[in-house]
Write a protein that holds these residues in place. Structure first.
Motif, PDB file in Angstrom:
ATOM      1  N   TYR A 190       0.888  -1.087  -0.045  1.00 37.50           N
ATOM      2  CA  TYR A 190      -0.033   0.080  -0.173  1.00 37.50           C
ATOM      3  C   TYR A 190       1.047   1.121   0.090  1.00 37.50           C
ATOM      4  CZ  TYR A 190      -4.427  -2.380   0.778  1.00 37.50           C
ATOM      5  OH  TYR A 190      -5.539  -3.291   0.519  1.00 37.50           O
ATOM      6  N   GLY A 191       2.146   0.952  -0.252  1.00 30.76           N
ATOM      7  CA  GLY A 191       2.948   2.472  -0.172  1.00 30.76           C
ATOM      8  C   GLY A 191       3.208   2.896   1.056  1.00 30.76           C
ATOM      9  N   ALA A 192       3.238   2.111   2.204  1.00 35.09           N
ATOM     10  CA  ALA A 192       3.534   2.765   3.569  1.00 35.09           C
ATOM     11  C   ALA A 192       4.901   2.810   3.762  1.00 35.09           C
ATOM     12  CB  ALA A 192       3.090   1.857   4.620  1.00 35.09           C
ATOM     13  N   THR A 193       5.414   4.192   4.258  1.00 42.98           N
ATOM     14  CA  THR A 193       6.790   4.304   4.475  1.00 42.98           C
ATOM     15  C   THR A 193       7.245   3.613   5.723  1.00 42.98           C
ATOM     16  OG1 THR A 193       6.352   6.053   5.825  1.00 42.98           O
ATOM     17  CG2 THR A 193       6.532   6.809   3.760  1.00 42.98           C
ATOM     18  N   ARG A 194       8.481   3.611   6.105  1.00 41.74           N
ATOM     19  CA  ARG A 194       9.038   2.826   7.125  1.00 41.74           C
ATOM     20  C   ARG A 194       8.379   3.247   8.546  1.00 41.74           C
ATOM     21  NH1 ARG A 194      15.790   1.634   7.964  1.00 41.74           N
ATOM     22  NH2 ARG A 194      15.170   0.007   9.241  1.00 41.74           N
ATOM     23  N   SER A 195       8.279   4.489   8.549  1.00 45.83           N
ATOM     24  CA  SER A 195       7.891   5.068   9.839  1.00 45.83           C
ATOM     25  C   SER A 195       6.219   4.709   9.934  1.00 45.83           C
ATOM     26  CB  SER A 195       8.175   6.692   9.989  1.00 45.83           C
ATOM     27  OG  SER A 195       7.401   7.376   8.849  1.00 45.83           O
TER      28      SER A 195
END
Length: 279
Positions: A190-195
């Protein structure tokens, strides 16, 4: 003829390092000592300002709200016994040290545990250090506390934080590393960033395990502040230590029972929080 092997002066090296640290960073340690002592005195004064019955009622209400009526009734009976034995003020002093030491330990442990879970290199580095910290006898932590902070409650906080911190780091790392790979991959899809993965997926899923680590930290902190009575820490530990010095086993058992009651209340409350998070 026996071969004489030179003795490694490990103790001399450690003592020299401690002397150098205390002389070079005395300004820092004095500043930390003043801030910590102010926090201890402030929390102690706030809790002792409340009437005994009022604080007892607040603790019982918190047990009812956070856990259940059974724990609330047990806490009321146990705290009433502590009050009846004349150990209310030492109990508050012990509770203050445990609360402050646990807060400091958790504030340090959570970021370290998260970083170790996300970095394999840091994980491999920090695990042997935690093994060393957890196998070191508790009394040894009192030794460097005295030259840094002197005799008293501040040294007790320092030794308690070091002693009680490893479980919080371990359980935080374990909880994050045990998050199912499928959930992490779904977050990536879903394109979530690491944070975003950390805050919205990994930390919520690992929270029950993290709470278990905090529970262990609280229990270790309580055991350590009792031992720290040997270096001048106030509270129930000082009552036990005074009873040992005066050969009064009855007084020692009374203080020991008060420690057990306080430990049971803290343990059951944190376990209830863990179960709530898990459900």
């Amino acid at each position: 003829m026996a071969i004489e092997i030179p003795r490694i002066p490990l103790g001399d090296w450690i003592e020299g390092a401690l002397n150098w640290l205390t002389s070079e960073y005395s300004i820092v340690t004095r500043g930390i000592s003043r801030v910590t002592q102010t926090g201890i005195d402030g929390l102690n004064d706030a809790l002792m300002w409340l009437p005994d019955w009022s604080l007892l009622a607040i603790i019982v209400a918190l047990c009812w709200w956070l856990a259940n009526s059974r724990l609330a009734i047990g806490a009321a009976a146990g705290l009433a016994l502590i009050w009846n034995l004349g150990l209310w003020d030492p109990m508050i002093e012990t509770l203050t040290l445990v609360v402050i030491a646990t807060l400091v330990a958790v504030v340090i442990a959570l970021p370290v545990g998260i970083a170790a879970a996300l970095s394999e290199r840091l994980y491999r580095t920090i695990m042997p250090i935690l093994d060393f910290m957890q196998t070191m006898p508790a009394f040894v932590y009192l030794i460097p506390a005295i030259p840094f902070f002197g005799i008293g409650s501040v040294s007790a906080i320092f030794a308690t934080v070091i002693f009680s911190m490893p479980p919080a780091i371990r359980f935080t790392t374990l909880g994050i590393r045990q998050v199912p790979v499928e959930l992490v991959e779904a977050a990536d899809a879903y394109g979530a960033t690491r944070s975003q993965k950390l805050i919205k997926v990994q930390l919520p899923m690992s929270l029950p395990t993290v709470m278990a680590g905090i529970n262990q930290t609280i229990m270790l902190a309580l055991s350590m502040v009792v031992i720290a009575a040997m270096i001048g820490a106030d509270g129930l530990g000082s009552e036990v230590w005074r009873a040992i010095q005066r050969l009064r086993p009855g007084d020692g058992f009374e203080a020991g029972i008060a420690v057990v009651i306080l430990a049971m209340i803290l343990d059951r409350v944190t376990q209830s929080l863990r179960k709530q998070r898990k459900s």
